[in-house]
Design an enzyme around this catalytic site. Structure first.
Site, short mmCIF file in Angstrom:
data_model
loop_
_atom_site.label_atom_id
_atom_site.label_comp_id
_atom_site.label_asym_id
_atom_site.label_seq_id
_atom_site.Cartn_x
_atom_site.Cartn_y
_atom_site.Cartn_z
N HIS A 1 58.80 18.90 125.92
CA HIS A 1 58.06 20.30 125.59
C HIS A 1 58.49 21.07 126.27
CE1 HIS A 1 54.78 17.45 123.00
NE2 HIS A 1 55.66 16.70 124.18
N SER B 1 78.22 43.57 128.60
CA SER B 1 77.78 44.24 127.22
C SER B 1 78.98 46.10 127.39
CB SER B 1 76.02 44.68 127.53
OG SER B 1 75.84 45.28 127.33
N LYS C 1 75.31 43.56 132.61
CA LYS C 1 75.62 42.11 131.45
C LYS C 1 76.27 40.93 131.81
CE LYS C 1 72.87 40.98 129.14
NZ LYS C 1 71.74 41.21 127.95
N GLU D 1 75.88 30.53 123.52
CA GLU D 1 75.08 30.85 121.74
C GLU D 1 76.29 30.78 120.45
OE1 GLU D 1 73.65 34.57 123.14
OE2 GLU D 1 74.90 34.74 124.09
#
Lengths: 454, 454, 454, 454
Positions: B155, B276, B282, B289
């Site tokens: 969980h 970025s 970044k 992803e």
């Protein structure tokens, strides 16, 4: 009492209970849950964690719980959030302290995965029985009509004559692939997760191989973290059910179409037809429309579970509870459809006269081209000549098989009087006797193979 | 010249051509198309339909066509609507009349099904290579960290300590199931449709078993109507690709999360990170992803093909042309992802210090319960006592492992001085040495098995 | 008695009944069915087909039937295949002959479409209530934390500081789009099909505009064939529910993650948390995991219905019966989730201290670049300089905000002493006060707008 | 040079580039990207960040970049990872330093969202043009055949006579709902994200309302975190395209069926028909099969994006890049299909003789029941009597309209000589003149409404 309340200071919210609890649907796995617990109790006894006496009490108690479920007398408790809780709660009521020991080293995570795999293995076998029932009906009808003629379609346009038996058997093989796919599914499900604990494995000296053998699993899982989060077998089953549903939808579509009087090939038995509340003459093939339409539902369940699994971190997540309603839904849907579909096939009237009269001579144009091939013309040219012959017959309004030799010889000097032999549907069909062809003999070979498989 | 114009009085509309033509995407099957034609020419020679000389010319001509494709010098013709037309057109240009004979008894319906099955069989093997590349990376890293500690989650909440190797291997086994599923897919694809004609079979005495053997198929199809309309193998492959994609999405999610400094477990190598356009600091895990997000695309392709198949009548329908772009799309997607994912795993830095420091004593609460079990308390009660101990430590603001013996004995008289042995992550982990458990030894056994499978 | 048996010589098969009958799920539309019949009786009276007395008896009888359903005393008949049959059967039992006249000119095809549109219109409103409940909870919490700081992420990596209120409000607007989409759905559903008969329209002089008005529909359908086969409104609703489910899944994911102690941003209230059967310390965010996972189910229902609709000929087909269980399923799923999600948001503890302490100076790198921009450096160069500064701080192991002016001036002569002003999270956030920005003032403007919308 | 390299010590891996880069497909948004940048430059000038001179140079430079794209002379750079990078890189090459200032305060996150919204708004309008083209063809043919008769089907079984115009118009209204849904989509897309920065908003005094107005957006987004992560508008468009695809699939199915000679209602023009490589006589309705089959692809793209969005945390994640290929794919698919479908409808031959001759007297059974209703019999009994009449005619082998008055009177004394008036298809059709009915007059009213909408 839930199984887990010690750390909490407030009771669980009622709305959360309604959202979270799974007993309403997972109770159908009670037999698997109890079988798993019986085997686990024995394995924990062999591991020295339970005494023989405790184990015997647990096994006997679980037998009583099962009997209550079987008889429909099991009483649900207020905190029975799932089948595992319900069984354990009742066991403790029946036998007291030894029941409190059953869950040692076990988590609902490995327990539910075990229960569901047992359930799926059984359900796969049941599904195969349904599929075979439909296959048997197809074979039976194919055998009756192995040599009868009908138009074969591609692009839903008249293509070549085929035999009715060949058409029916084309569905047999689709379903045979489902049988194979279900075999794959069973093999994928045939792995024991029990002994994985919540995620990290068991600290008790459990002989998992023996436990697997006792529960009829071919092997046990290799990694506890994966074992509790693996629902591949559920997705595999949903996929196999969806494919079976897709095949059924194709059969449904074709029976619906062929029941339209424009074709008039098929009439469903009265008891498998339905009428209209407004139009007194209606006679609808409802079950075959549902066979077509419910494939959507089965594809939806598959898509749904795959979407739920997408992007989940490893280890158990509550999202995995979504596996069951999807699988039960697809399984039950097919379970309602298949027996009716088999009965429809078995009882439908096949109007072989209408099928035969739907043949048109143009469907022999390929045979005409093949005739020229045999006379030495390259096929690509022969195809063109035959195409021009079709066009001529359409332009003249003369049936294709009534073009005169003169007509034909204008298009190619290779045409001779024996061209008339081409214009026989029976000859066309009988020539296709290579394996898989539509010739009655080839169809009978198919049927024999099919019978061996059933 | 199309392959089929004889019967038509008007040329095909240009917009229809754009809609209908498949050469832009099916040209990638040229090698399979040519291999199929070579074998077909030989089989038709054995059947007495082609002469040895014609066959030799055809085979040689096809070799030249293939060479042109291989070299990128193949010139597309205005009417090359698909790869089959293109190859045949070019063959005829190169060798003349014998080329016009190649299509005898064959249809693009059985031809394309044959080509695509050959292509899928190859693609399955390529996919397995990708999967194994990722598995090898996982095993390599798991071996380095078989005994390092990290928090295990269920969980997404701290559950129990596990070893880093165990966590990494949990993905190995997911991908191993994909290997198995791909084996199933290959077996389902391994059936020769050629010799089915357009729908009714071939009227020529073709030895289909020999043809199958020559093309490397395990067997040939049993029913011609079914053979030309069967795209189960394409759906099977899409499903196997989608499941692989789902597993990859789970790995992607977890690597993305563990790269967040809140966890700080993982840093991707610079060359697998991105920045970025606005924020100079970044450092994003873009590839993981995409690994997570592109599972959507793969599930979409599967859903799409199943939907297309739903409700199709048997026999070939043009709808079936939808099989290829979906399969190519899913295959190419995975082909871009997998090598990068393997490289990410191989090159990422695992911060074992941060992993270890993320462990919290409460993750040993199960071990505390097990301690009481060993002292004779039934597990269900022991669980409750341990839960109360957790609550006490929270209420007092004392770390769970620093509760005093007095504290503990208030909750159960079974606690003794040896309870302090419980509060060791290493002990907890090492105890889970049954098969599939997280103990370093058990993980090393897993790794050995994994190596045997690779 | 079914409504349609006259033409059949055999009773319907029991298995077909189980497959075909819909009363088990369509009974929940009884109020809509009865409302539709009441209005129809009145319209047929105005059309001169029924007498005032017949109409009055029908209306009164239907009132009694509704009362029985409301009270739970309605007794199911053996042939009640659907709610329409059940209501009509019972009406006839209650009032005799006039009841036999109600179905004049009407078909179950236009009747069920009318009932379901009425139901969907109501359900859309209910759904909006749920969504607004969650939105209200978000606004309430956002208002409390309009100025508190937390890290904002892109790619799940630290990006820039944002306010907690801004983060919470980002979900408000997602749900506001759902409200809009549900408005669209209601408008699409707001069309009366009644008066379309089975497919061809009604031969009775029915004033359909008046009938629409009486039933609260904005307008009536334009084509009877389309009207009985149109399930766009059901698909629209499934789509709107699926999108709401997707938004909820994003919120679920983020609450689950932020509940992990690595973040520690959020703690769910005890009564919305759950524990583990094995691990005493566990505290899981089950409801938010389900919020995440059940989006799969909702997407699956949408996919399923679209697949069912694909390729259906126009006019009513039985496949359309698949609309209801999908819609009920998605609606009920959301109905269980939303109130719990709202309560979770309302009752969760937001640990603003942990949120703030998760900020790191590098998140101000963009502000550093903006500083250079204000000093005259083009942004693209400023971005590069700031990136080099981040790298230097990492290489030196010095926090980004503790680089000395010397360090900075090595990279650009534009840095001056006032650069220290950049290193304030509050300043960074407050600067973003344009509409939609994260500045506390801008967030308060958002909240005000949101309140106007609720 | 990427836009973001400052902080990295290694170049990006080539395989990652292949995976990550989007220029190959997002380049089609170049006009939108440039329009967005032009407006942004002006807005930043108004905000005092750029000088008038810089702004003028930027606008002029962007004009040149656009001209290069328009002319096909734009040269791709090695690091052009996406259209935004490519445009900015080229702008800097063309105008130098001012180009380096354009990205001030902007992120690719708000930039791509803006570009894609502009693109979608245009694409919605294009889609509506396609839909209207098909609608116009339907209306044209419906007008020609407003009074011709054909069998209407439900459950694909003969139901009642309808007019050909009514049947064709039933598709018009389906597509009209698509027009409405596309209007909704445009409205949802009509929101400006620019000025949201990467996630937190802009620190520059940007007048976002003015910027929205300049770019033709109805309004601007309310929350920057949401604005960069919101892909609802893409999903909405995919849904609208999928529904249009579903409607097209229904039309496709019916045209395919009605082209089968068993019906023979429709013949496609030669230039919209295709043949077979094997069967010379074939004439296939390929475009309508693709219209049917490609709905699968469109549903798949929708499912895919929804799955990708499921469970994503808020803020921009790379997964969102999956939006474009899905939308482009569905849009292009429909763009290939729709003009061909319109041409098929416009050019197909409708065989009204065959349509009329497919009518059978039993289709008037409802009219017979209505006759009895007018004589005073309750409909439910009348339905039963008419059903028995159908059965009698079948049992006797007498056409339904040739049952004698004696036959009929055996079943009900209400039958009189005027019953013979019932047996006219024209009468049946003409009676259905209420709104939405199949009577020629009602159809002409429909057509008039339709023309007003086009």
């Amino acid at each position: 009492m839930t199984l887990w309340g010690g750390v909490f200071s407030e009771p669980t919210d009622d709305d959360l209970r309604k959202l979270n609890d799974s007993f309403s649907f997972d109770r159908r796995m009670y037999a698997q849950d109890i079988a798993g617990s019986v085997a686990y109790a024995r394995a924990m006894t062999r591991a020295g964690v339970l005494t023989d006496s405790e184990s015997a009490q647990i096994v006997a108690g679980l037998g009583k719980v099962k009997a209550e479920f079987d008889a429909g007398t099991f009483t649900v408790g207020a905190n029975d959030e799932d089948v595992h809780t319900a069984v354990e709660r009742r066991l403790v009521e029946l036998i007291g302290e030894p029941g409190l020991k059953l869950h040692t080293g076990r988590s609902r995570n490995d327990q539910v995965a075990t229960d569901f795999r047992l359930w799926v293995k059984d359900a796969v076998t049941v599904t195969q029985t349904w599929v075979k029932g439909l296959q048997a009906a197809l074979v039976e009808r194919a055998e009756q009509h192995a040599a009868d003629l009908m138009p074969g379609f591609t692009h839903m346009q008249p293509a070549q004559p085929v035999t009715v038996g060949h058409w029916l058997m084309s569905y047999f093989w689709q379903f045979q692939r489902d049988i194979d796919r279900l075999d794959d599914t069973r093999r994928h499900a045939d792995v024991l997760p029990l002994g994985s604990g919540a995620l990290a494995g068991t600290p008790f000296p459990l002989d998992r191989a023996a436990l697997a053998a006792e529960l009829g699993f071919a092997r046990h899982s290799e990694n506890s973290l994966d074992a509790v989060a693996d629902r591949d077998f559920a997705a595999d089953f949903l996929y196999a059910l969806a494919m079976t549903g897709v095949h059924l939808s194709r059969l449904g579509e074709e029976i619906v179409l062929f029941s339209n009087p424009a074709f008039g090939f098929v009439t469903l038995a009265d008891r498998y037809s339905t009428g209209s509340s407004l139009m007194p003459q209606k006679r609808n093939a409802d079950p075959m429309e549902l066979a077509r339409g419910q494939a959507g539902r089965q594809i939806g369940h598959l898509t749904g579970l795959l979407t739920t699994l997408k992007g989940l971190p490893t280890g158990y997540n509550k999202d995995l509870q979504e596996d069951k309603e999807a699988v039960f839904g697809s399984f039950d849907t097919l379970g309602r459809l298949m027996p009716v579909a088999a009965a429809v096939i078995r009882t439908m009237t096949l109007h072989t006269d209408k099928m035969k009269s739907a043949l048109v001579p143009e469907m022999l144009a390929t045979d005409l081209a093949d005739y020229l091939v045999k006379k030495g013309m390259p096929f690509r040219q022969a195809h063109h000549v035959a195409g021009r012959a079709v066009r001529l017959s359409r332009d003249l309004g003369i049936p294709f098989d009534q073009l005169t030799l003169d007509h034909l010889q204008e298009m190619s000097g290779l045409f001779e009087a024996d061209v008339s032999d081409v214009f026989s549907y029976e000859t066309s069909v009988s020539a296709r006797q290579a394996d898989g062809g539509t010739a009655p003999d080839a169809v009978r070979r198919q049927i024999q193979q099919a019978k061996n498989l059933l």
